[in-house]
Design a protein around this motif. Structure first.
Motif, short mmCIF file in Angstrom:
data_model
loop_
_atom_site.label_atom_id
_atom_site.label_comp_id
_atom_site.label_asym_id
_atom_site.label_seq_id
_atom_site.Cartn_x
_atom_site.Cartn_y
_atom_site.Cartn_z
N ARG A 168 0.83 -1.21 0.00
CA ARG A 168 0.00 0.00 0.00
C ARG A 168 0.86 1.26 0.00
O ARG A 168 0.64 2.19 -0.78
N ARG A 172 1.34 4.13 -3.10
CA ARG A 172 1.13 5.54 -2.79
C ARG A 172 2.37 6.36 -3.16
O ARG A 172 2.26 7.44 -3.73
N ASN A 176 2.58 9.29 -5.96
CA ASN A 176 3.02 10.64 -5.57
C ASN A 176 4.18 11.10 -6.44
O ASN A 176 4.25 12.25 -6.89
#
Length: 182
Positions: A168, A172, A176
């Motif tokens: 996870r 992310r 980003n």
């Protein structure tokens, strides 16, 4: 050993294929963020099984962070067995002192056990005489933090959580970094 899924790595290659250093940075950052959460989860899992405060466990658990040269993180613990006073010790006016180490068990009486402070002013230690004479004494201990962490039940519950958290955080971080590149 916990690792990033192959599908997530392919996704990162598609998004950040032109910047392999950014993939390495995303891996490093996701490992370092995950190890903090894993440390907290370890403390909570140990606390669920044993009668020991999670703060005591957290103090004994170390984290080795990942670097760009070494893309691995480690959550580990070393140390000696904890004294019985770290667990549930019940002293009554009559009868022996009772001790409970596992949450699922009842307090067990330990014949001849007594609590005494040391000359150094440390808290009470659980002493027991080795014979009929006054000395020698021995301090009684329970399991060590590393053995509590290495319990099969704890490891089996921790592994899927750690895999999920790492993947996870990795996705992310990749997203980003991709959004900053545009």
């Amino acid at each position: 050993m916990i690792s990033i899924d192959a599908k997530n790595m392919e996704y990162a290659q598609q998004l950040l294929g032109g910047a392999p250093k950014e993939i390495k940075r995303a891996i490093k950052s996701s490992i370092n963020k995950s190890t903090k959460q894993i440390k907290t989860k370890v403390a909570n899992l140990v606390k669920e099984r044993y009668v020991i405060p999670s703060g005591v466990v957290k103090k004994k658990v170390e984290i080795r962070k990942a670097t760009l040269a070494r893309l691995t993180g480690v959550v580990m613990s070393t140390g000696r067995p904890a004294t019985l006073t770290r667990f549930d010790v019940r002293k009554s006016k009559k009868g022996p002192i009772r001790v409970r180490v596992l949450r699922s068990s009842n307090p067990k009486p330990i014949k001849g056990l007594f609590l005494q402070a040391t000359r150094a002013g440390n808290g009470p230690f659980p002493f027991k005489r080795l014979g009929k004479s006054r000395y020698p004494l021995t301090v009684l201990h329970g399991p060590s933090i590393p053995s509590m962490m290495g319990n099969e039940n704890t490891i089996n519950r921790l592994t899927p959580f750690a895999e999920n958290v790492l993947n996870r955080h990795f996705l992310r971080e990749v997203y980003n970094r991709f959004s900053k590149m545009k």
